[in-house]
Design an enzyme around this catalytic site. Structure first.
Site, PDB file in Angstrom:
ATOM      1  N   ASP A   1       0.870  -1.160   0.000  1.00  0.00           N
ATOM      2  CA  ASP A   1       0.000   0.000   0.000  1.00  0.00           C
ATOM      3  C   ASP A   1       0.915   1.221   0.000  1.00  0.00           C
ATOM      4  O   ASP A   1       2.112   1.123   0.310  1.00  0.00           O
ATOM      5  CB  ASP A   1      -0.901  -0.014   1.239  1.00  0.00           C
ATOM      6  CG  ASP A   1      -1.806   1.191   1.317  1.00  0.00           C
ATOM      7  OD1 ASP A   1      -2.357   1.587   0.276  1.00  0.00           O
ATOM      8  OD2 ASP A   1      -1.948   1.758   2.416  1.00  0.00           O
TER       9      ASP A   1
ATOM     10  N   ASP B   1      -0.061   5.085   0.950  1.00  0.00           N
ATOM     11  CA  ASP B   1      -0.257   6.080   2.009  1.00  0.00           C
ATOM     12  C   ASP B   1      -0.157   5.438   3.384  1.00  0.00           C
ATOM     13  O   ASP B   1      -0.930   4.526   3.715  1.00  0.00           O
ATOM     14  CB  ASP B   1      -1.621   6.751   1.850  1.00  0.00           C
ATOM     15  CG  ASP B   1      -1.770   7.427   0.498  1.00  0.00           C
ATOM     16  OD1 ASP B   1      -0.796   8.022   0.032  1.00  0.00           O
ATOM     17  OD2 ASP B   1      -2.867   7.349  -0.087  1.00  0.00           O
TER      18      ASP B   1
ATOM     19  N   SER C   1      -5.889   5.179  -3.970  1.00  0.00           N
ATOM     20  CA  SER C   1      -5.809   6.543  -4.465  1.00  0.00           C
ATOM     21  C   SER C   1      -5.438   6.587  -5.942  1.00  0.00           C
ATOM     22  O   SER C   1      -4.484   5.940  -6.382  1.00  0.00           O
ATOM     23  CB  SER C   1      -4.760   7.326  -3.667  1.00  0.00           C
ATOM     24  OG  SER C   1      -4.566   8.609  -4.224  1.00  0.00           O
TER      25      SER C   1
END
Length: 250
Positions: free
Chosen positions: A17, A19, A143
């Site tokens: 991942d 963030d 995102s």
């Protein structure tokens, strides 16, 4: 927390991942979400009387790790508020799920352009170690800004594939906590899920890794809590990715 390094050579791919795992952009996201929801609630004039203000606890419970519009929808549902869905083309001023999501995205990008972003030193140390081992790497993020964030952080060349929110939308892949985006990234690297590692700081992301049958799911505790990550399916929880590098591990 982790007490020994991972035997990385056993795995064919590592899926990160972004963030909160590689870059501290989760702080930017948290601030953007707080501005969005508290601004919306301050002017809300609907059937729900005095909905509770947004808090950091709401970020972890309803927003963290999810596709942007899902986060908007889930937070509003927690307050009993229903808005029209709208479309991704809605302007940020629209009082729709997509409009609010687009407003948040604009706020995030403004902060990113103004302040930039630097990766966590421990995360760079792990990326360096995995590069030495020659293990293929991917970023799997909810995102749509993931490629831009990696470029700003100077890390885009570390990853053979980036599966962001834009890719998920184009391929009709379900967002986390569904495992689809992780499974797609592993396949793009030529690896089976059971031979791949997932690294996540969000409960929804850990659940996605567990649901996909990945060989190892590592939770990175940046605020969600060791217990919550473990209960979501993390086989290992660390406070920093430096703990996963042999020379740094306790």
């Amino acid at each position: 927390m982790a007490s020994a390094p991972v035997a990385w050579q056993r795995y064919a791919a590592v899926l990160f991942d972004l963030d909160g795992v590689i870059t501290p952009t989760a702080v930017v996201h948290m601030a953007a979400w707080a501005d969005l929801f508290n601004g919306f609630l301050a002017t809300y004039d609907g059937p729900v009387a005095r909905p509770a203000p947004y808090s950091d606890a709401d970020y972890f419970a309803h927003v963290d790790g999810k596709p942007r519009y899902d986060g908007v929808r889930d937070f509003l549902a927690s307050r009993g508020i229903v808005l029209p869905e709208g479309t991704p083309d809605d302007p940020p001023t629209a009082l729709t799920v997509c409009g609010l999501g687009n407003r948040k995205n604009d706020a995030f990008n403004a902060v990113l352009e103004r302040d930039g972003v630097e990766a966590y030193p421990g995360s760079v140390a792990l990326l360096d170690h995995l590069r030495e081992l020659g293990i293929p790497l991917a970023v799997v993020s909810s995102s749509a800004n993931a490629p831009h964030v990696l470029e700003v952080a100077g890390l885009r060349d570390r990853f053979q594939t980036v599966v962001g929110g834009d890719v998920a939308h184009a391929l009709n892949l379900r967002g986390k906590p569904a495992p689809d985006t992780f499974v797609h990234a592993a396949a793009a690297l030529g690896a089976a899920a059971e031979a791949s590692v997932v690294l996540e700081d969000a409960v929804s992301g850990v659940r996605a890794g567990a649901a996909g049958g990945f060989g190892l799911v590592i939770g990175v505790d940046r605020g969600a809590g060791e217990t919550a990550l473990a209960e979501a399916g993390a086989g290992l929880v660390v406070a920093d990715l430096a703990d996963l590098v042999p020379q740094h591990a306790p």
